[in-house]
Scaffold this motif. Structure first.
Motif, PDB file in Angstrom:
ATOM      1  N   LEU A 176       0.839  -1.185   0.000  1.00  0.00           N
ATOM      2  CA  LEU A 176       0.000   0.000   0.000  1.00  0.00           C
ATOM      3  C   LEU A 176       0.877   1.238   0.000  1.00  0.00           C
ATOM      4  O   LEU A 176       1.974   1.228   0.540  1.00  0.00           O
ATOM      5  N   PRO A 177       0.420   2.333  -0.583  1.00  0.00           N
ATOM      6  CA  PRO A 177       1.176   3.571  -0.438  1.00  0.00           C
ATOM      7  C   PRO A 177       1.168   4.004   1.017  1.00  0.00           C
ATOM      8  O   PRO A 177       0.344   3.537   1.803  1.00  0.00           O
ATOM      9  N   PRO A 178       2.081   4.885   1.393  1.00  0.00           N
ATOM     10  CA  PRO A 178       2.140   5.306   2.797  1.00  0.00           C
ATOM     11  C   PRO A 178       0.804   5.814   3.281  1.00  0.00           C
ATOM     12  O   PRO A 178       0.024   6.394   2.527  1.00  0.00           O
ATOM     13  N   LEU A 179       0.550   5.610   4.569  1.00  0.00           N
ATOM     14  CA  LEU A 179      -0.773   5.857   5.148  1.00  0.00           C
ATOM     15  C   LEU A 179      -1.211   7.294   4.971  1.00  0.00           C
ATOM     16  O   LEU A 179      -2.351   7.587   4.692  1.00  0.00           O
ATOM     17  N   MET A 180      -0.296   8.251   5.144  1.00  0.00           N
ATOM     18  CA  MET A 180      -0.691   9.650   5.097  1.00  0.00           C
ATOM     19  C   MET A 180      -0.841  10.164   3.667  1.00  0.00           C
ATOM     20  O   MET A 180      -1.314  11.265   3.460  1.00  0.00           O
ATOM     21  N   GLU A 181      -0.401   9.373   2.655  1.00  0.00           N
ATOM     22  CA  GLU A 181      -0.550   9.810   1.274  1.00  0.00           C
ATOM     23  C   GLU A 181      -1.877   9.390   0.680  1.00  0.00           C
ATOM     24  O   GLU A 181      -2.276   9.891  -0.351  1.00  0.00           O
ATOM     25  N   ILE A 630      -7.744  -1.421   7.542  1.00  0.00           N
ATOM     26  CA  ILE A 630      -9.011  -0.924   6.995  1.00  0.00           C
ATOM     27  C   ILE A 630      -8.978   0.592   6.891  1.00  0.00           C
ATOM     28  O   ILE A 630      -9.379   1.186   5.892  1.00  0.00           O
ATOM     29  N   VAL A 631      -8.460   1.217   7.936  1.00  0.00           N
ATOM     30  CA  VAL A 631      -8.335   2.675   7.924  1.00  0.00           C
ATOM     31  C   VAL A 631      -7.310   3.110   6.893  1.00  0.00           C
ATOM     32  O   VAL A 631      -7.493   4.114   6.184  1.00  0.00           O
ATOM     33  N   ALA A 632      -6.202   2.355   6.776  1.00  0.00           N
ATOM     34  CA  ALA A 632      -5.153   2.709   5.830  1.00  0.00           C
ATOM     35  C   ALA A 632      -5.647   2.663   4.393  1.00  0.00           C
ATOM     36  O   ALA A 632      -5.308   3.515   3.576  1.00  0.00           O
ATOM     37  N   LEU A 633      -6.453   1.655   4.078  1.00  0.00           N
ATOM     38  CA  LEU A 633      -6.962   1.531   2.713  1.00  0.00           C
ATOM     39  C   LEU A 633      -7.849   2.707   2.330  1.00  0.00           C
ATOM     40  O   LEU A 633      -7.879   3.127   1.177  1.00  0.00           O
ATOM     41  N   PHE A 691       3.123   3.322   6.990  1.00  0.00           N
ATOM     42  CA  PHE A 691       3.421   4.710   7.336  1.00  0.00           C
ATOM     43  C   PHE A 691       4.594   5.220   6.515  1.00  0.00           C
ATOM     44  O   PHE A 691       5.509   4.467   6.172  1.00  0.00           O
ATOM     45  N   ASP A 692       4.566   6.514   6.223  1.00  0.00           N
ATOM     46  CA  ASP A 692       5.739   7.124   5.629  1.00  0.00           C
ATOM     47  C   ASP A 692       6.652   7.633   6.737  1.00  0.00           C
ATOM     48  O   ASP A 692       6.281   7.705   7.903  1.00  0.00           O
ATOM     49  N   ASP A 693       7.887   7.976   6.373  1.00  0.00           N
ATOM     50  CA  ASP A 693       8.876   8.366   7.378  1.00  0.00           C
ATOM     51  C   ASP A 693       8.498   9.654   8.085  1.00  0.00           C
ATOM     52  O   ASP A 693       8.749   9.821   9.283  1.00  0.00           O
ATOM     53  N   ASP A 694       7.886  10.590   7.355  1.00  0.00           N
ATOM     54  CA  ASP A 694       7.566  11.880   7.959  1.00  0.00           C
ATOM     55  C   ASP A 694       6.538  11.744   9.065  1.00  0.00           C
ATOM     56  O   ASP A 694       6.554  12.485  10.042  1.00  0.00           O
ATOM     57  N   SER A 695       5.608  10.795   8.931  1.00  0.00           N
ATOM     58  CA  SER A 695       4.589  10.633   9.965  1.00  0.00           C
ATOM     59  C   SER A 695       5.161  10.016  11.224  1.00  0.00           C
ATOM     60  O   SER A 695       4.582  10.139  12.302  1.00  0.00           O
ATOM     61  N   LEU A 703       7.546   3.768  16.153  1.00  0.00           N
ATOM     62  CA  LEU A 703       6.323   3.269  15.527  1.00  0.00           C
ATOM     63  C   LEU A 703       5.207   3.084  16.545  1.00  0.00           C
ATOM     64  O   LEU A 703       4.040   3.344  16.242  1.00  0.00           O
ATOM     65  N   SER A 704       5.528   2.631  17.748  1.00  0.00           N
ATOM     66  CA  SER A 704       4.505   2.438  18.776  1.00  0.00           C
ATOM     67  C   SER A 704       3.789   3.745  19.093  1.00  0.00           C
ATOM     68  O   SER A 704       2.565   3.792  19.213  1.00  0.00           O
ATOM     69  N   SER A 705       4.553   4.817  19.217  1.00  0.00           N
ATOM     70  CA  SER A 705       3.949   6.118  19.509  1.00  0.00           C
ATOM     71  C   SER A 705       3.168   6.649  18.318  1.00  0.00           C
ATOM     72  O   SER A 705       2.117   7.284  18.479  1.00  0.00           O
ATOM     73  N   THR A 706       3.670   6.372  17.103  1.00  0.00           N
ATOM     74  CA  THR A 706       2.979   6.854  15.905  1.00  0.00           C
ATOM     75  C   THR A 706       1.599   6.243  15.784  1.00  0.00           C
ATOM     76  O   THR A 706       0.624   6.932  15.452  1.00  0.00           O
ATOM     77  N   VAL A 707       1.497   4.942  16.038  1.00  0.00           N
ATOM     78  CA  VAL A 707       0.201   4.270  15.954  1.00  0.00           C
ATOM     79  C   VAL A 707      -0.795   4.909  16.915  1.00  0.00           C
ATOM     80  O   VAL A 707      -1.930   5.217  16.548  1.00  0.00           O
ATOM     81  N   ALA A 708      -0.371   5.125  18.159  1.00  0.00           N
ATOM     82  CA  ALA A 708      -1.273   5.715  19.155  1.00  0.00           C
ATOM     83  C   ALA A 708      -1.648   7.137  18.791  1.00  0.00           C
ATOM     84  O   ALA A 708      -2.814   7.541  18.928  1.00  0.00           O
ATOM     85  N   ARG A 709      -0.682   7.914  18.307  1.00  0.00           N
ATOM     86  CA  ARG A 709      -0.957   9.319  18.007  1.00  0.00           C
ATOM     87  C   ARG A 709      -1.913   9.472  16.836  1.00  0.00           C
ATOM     88  O   ARG A 709      -2.879  10.241  16.885  1.00  0.00           O
ATOM     89  N   LEU A 710      -1.671   8.735  15.749  1.00  0.00           N
ATOM     90  CA  LEU A 710      -2.525   8.859  14.578  1.00  0.00           C
ATOM     91  C   LEU A 710      -3.926   8.310  14.832  1.00  0.00           C
ATOM     92  O   LEU A 710      -4.912   8.847  14.324  1.00  0.00           O
TER      93      LEU A 710
END
Length: 771
Positions: A176-181, A630-633, A691-695, A703-710
């Motif tokens: 999949l493309p990065p989540l934020m794109e 599901i959210v990423a798609l 996820f992309d690197d910027d997120s 990564l653990s913090s990114t999942v919770a934050r997003l």
């Protein structure tokens, strides 16, 4: 050489560049040549204002996609990028007067929460984190990552993974493309401009039922509707009940005054105008009803239905148009009328209690439990036994009516009456199950109360327009009739069952409560046989989805599931139930009862010991991955703005456990001394590739913090049910705890946009209550 392909989205252009032109070492695109040569931008003229550097990549995309011609879509994209650059420049200069680009959505240009609506408890509110914080202003080329593919050496060094924010394996060509794109398939060219879309006037529901506002509208679910068993039926879309004339509106007012014998509503609650009443009815039946279809739309006549039930329906409809103040007033009015009826009824008996009292009480309890107000939840829990008693008495009367027919088929009107009773019982059962799932409250109704009851029919039969009694009897004879006990026994024996979408939701609720009871028993650790049977029943339930009765009812909601929304909701409960077999987050559920985001976040952080690293945990993490995928798609920003109105509240409630487990498992993988196994590495990288690197690089987080934050940012992007706001704030605090960052008490707007800070300040004032 210039490629002939044209694109209106930069992420598609870059993906085409990477996969088509750069893969074989071929000639790069013109945009790549310019980027590598470092094209210079001319300075802006005029020293009076600071220059705003327009994104070079955006200009390159325009050149590559328009062949020198500037069309409307390209101009809109350019203007949107310019506005984002202007906003960033203003924020960098400390300008506190920023336009509506960064303002959270509100239909009347006010904040999302009115100060008179107590959606949040007295707990302090943290600074809001705008989405722009997590997004880069441009989409960069993928970085070269330090972890190569797992197909290399299998020595012990393979599992010695440094879980830093920049570590991941090379992207798979089919990933999949990065989540934020990611953006949805409909309206791609407008997606970047959603922040700046103005909203004016009185919002009214659209005819297509997707959302009350075009701003929150999503693509229709890719539903493959097939014909249900029985006589041939055409695809139908039920119409929402409406108040057709001013005379009908006057009849409703007169009935309310008649029910209000104590005149307690005259000064406290006013019925909204006929236009608003119709709006609220439309949003209830198009956005909420499909998730819990216990009312019969065809027979729901606003002038004939009892006023307490009508007000309860309107209160939830008002929530879906973000009119919280009106929603609370209607909610209070319904509660007052129900209380007057019960108090003044002589010789009260649950057997003689009319069905509308049960339905009104259920809707009022749903409103209060998910409102985000601790006192509302306390009120709902205080009357659970009353509602359970109503169900028991009404069920007994239904049994007497059924036995009196001596096996004869009911007429259509009789069947509608009986089916509405059954659906109401199951709606109460499902609601009590969600209270148990969310707050760890003991359910007031057990499975044994319904074991001889027929499961709900298909939605096609429930909404069938009957022309004559014979065609009705043919349709009824062709339908599948399964009792709760029969379905339960089949699932535990590994035999797939055919039943309706509503029955699917009922049975996963029964299995969840079985798991909950098993985990609460003292013998759970030693009772291996019961746990094996539960796993078998869950696997069989999932297999039974293939045999679920097809529907001819078109439900226009934006969801990624091919089928009725009830099945989509049931899958959320299924994933949560599978996770509950391994991890019990009881402390978090009990902290949620009191609606303090700091206490909930603290319970999340202290649950690390509950999440182990084992072979069985990998299966749980797969369920967590399915949830976030599901959210990423769909695109996390898009889901944040559309799921509040299109998805059921089950999804954020069930997703809480899964995202806590996922974030804590990732945290352990990043910090434990024990090296990661190959399976853990594969799962970690699979999650990382969403996820992309910027997120991930925000605050140098992992990564653990990114999942919770997003996840927290998605939950409180647009709020219908206040409980999601509480969960969103809790996940953001949990994210900070995972990176070891202790946030100071918010006293200045330096960490957020001025609009967000204003909203947070208003939330701190929500200390009044309507109960």
């Amino acid at each position: 050489m210039k490629c002939r392909s044209t694109f209106v989205r930069r992420d598609l252009l870059l993906r085409h560049d990477r996969t088509v032109h750069a893969k074989d070492g071929g000639i790069p695109l013109v945009s790549e040549v310019k980027r590598r040569s470092g094209a210079k931008t001319s300075p802006a003229a005029g020293p009076s204002k600071p220059s705003i550097a327009l994104d070079t990549a955006t200009l390159e995309q325009i050149e590559a996609s328009s062949d020198g011609m500037l069309d409307t879509e390209t101009a809109a994209m350019l203007i949107t990028d310019f506005r984002h650059q202007a906003t960033a420049q203003a924020m960098a200069n400390g300008d506190t007067h920023i336009d509506d680009v960064s303002t959270p959505y509100s239909p009347d240009h006010t904040t999302l929460f009115d100060t008179t609506v107590p959606y949040l408890s007295n707990a302090g509110s943290m600074n809001q984190m705008p989405w722009d914080t997590f997004m880069s202003q441009s989409v960069n080329e993928p970085k070269a990552h330090s972890i190569s593919s797992l197909s290399g050496s299998q020595d012990s060094q393979t599992s010695q993974l440094s879980f830093t924010s920049a570590s991941t394996m090379q992207p798979h060509p089919n990933q999949l493309p990065p989540l934020m794109e990611r953006y949805p398939s409909v309206g791609d060219t407008l997606a970047p401009a959603l922040h700046s879309m103005p909203v004016s006037g009185t919002a009214t529901p659209n005819g297509n039922g997707l959302s009350p506002f075009p701003f929150l509208m999503g693509p229709v679910s890719p539903v493959d509707y097939r014909r249900s068993p029985g006589p041939s039926q055409a695809l139908t879309q039920p119409k929402s009940p409406q108040v057709l004339s001013d005379d009908d509106y006057s009849i409703i007012l007169q009935k309310i005054r008649k029910y209000d014998g104590e005149h307690s509503m005259q000064n406290a609650v006013n019925l909204p105008s006929r236009t608003h009443v119709n709006d609220f009815l439309s949003t209830y039946f198009s956005l909420f009803h499909h998730h819990l279809p216990f009312l019969h739309p065809e027979s729901f006549n606003p002038t004939e239905v009892d006023p307490p039930l009508l007000l309860a329906v309107l209160s939830i409809g008002a929530l879906y148009v973000f009119n919280q103040e009106q929603a609370y007033m209607l909610h209070i009015g319904s509660k007052l009328l129900v209380n007057q009826f019960l108090q003044h009824k002589e010789n009260f008996s649950s057997r003689k209690c009319p069905l509308w009292t049960m339905q009104s009480t259920l809707l009022n309890m749903i409103f209060a439990s998910w409102s985000g107000d601790a006192k509302g939840l306390e009120w709902a829990c205080s009357i659970k036994s009353l509602l359970a008693n109503m169900v028991s008495g009404n069920h007994y009367e239904l049994k007497l009516r059924t036995d009196a027919r001596e096996g004869a088929q009911p007429s259509h009107s009789e069947w509608i009456e009986d089916e509405e009773c059954r659906r109401t019982y199951y709606a109460v059962y499902i609601f009590f199950g969600m209270l148990t799932l969310t707050y760890n409250h003991t359910p007031a109704i057990s499975f044994a109360d319904f074991e001889s009851l027929e499961l709900p029919s298909s939605e096609s039969l429930w909404n069938l327009e009957v022309s004559d009694e014979q065609s009705w009897r043919d349709s009824l004879a062709a339908s599948t009739v399964v009792t709760v006990r029969e379905a339960h026994d089949s699932l535990f024996q590994g035999e797939a069952v055919r039943y309706s979408a509503f029955a699917t939701r009922v049975m996963i609720n029964a299995l969840f409560l079985e798991v909950w009871n098993h985990k609460r028993s003292f013998e759970a650790l030693q009772d291996v046989v019961t746990e094996y049977k539960l796993r078998l029943a869950l696997e069989t339930w999932e297999k039974s989805l293939e045999f679920c009765e097809s529907e001819t009812i078109v439900v226009q909601l934006s969801a990624p599931h091919k089928g009725h929304p009830l099945i989509f909701n049931a899958m959320a409960v299924y994933r949560n139930t599978r996770a509950r077999l391994e991890v019990d987050l009881k402390a978090i559920q009990e902290a949620l009862r009191y609606h303090d985001s700091y206490e909930v976040a603290a319970a999340m952080s202290t649950a690390r010991d509950k999440v182990r690293r084992s072979q069985e945990m990998i299966k749980v993490i797969q369920q967590c991955f399915d949830c976030i995928e599901i959210v990423a798609l769909q695109g996390i920003k898009w889901v944040g703005r559309t799921c509040a109105t299109n998805w059921s509240v089950e999804h954020p409630l069930c997703g809480l456990d899964l995202m806590v487990i996922l974030s804590l498992w990732l945290y352990r993988l990043e910090h434990d001394d024990e090296p990661a196994t190959e399976e853990e590495l594969a799962m970690y990288n699979k999650i990382r590739n969403l996820f992309d690197d910027d997120s991930i690089d925000v605050y140098g987080s992992r990564l653990s913090s990114t999942v919770a934050r997003l996840w927290g940012s998605m939950l409180d992007e647009v709020v219908v049910w206040g409980i999601t706001k509480l969960m969103g704030e809790s996940f953001k605090l949990h994210s900070l705890a995972l990176v070891g960052y202790e946030e100071d008490t918010p006293s200045s707007p330096s960490g957020s946009t001025p609009a967000m800070s204003s909203q947070a300040a208003q939330e701190l004032d929500l200390e009044t209550t309507v109960y």
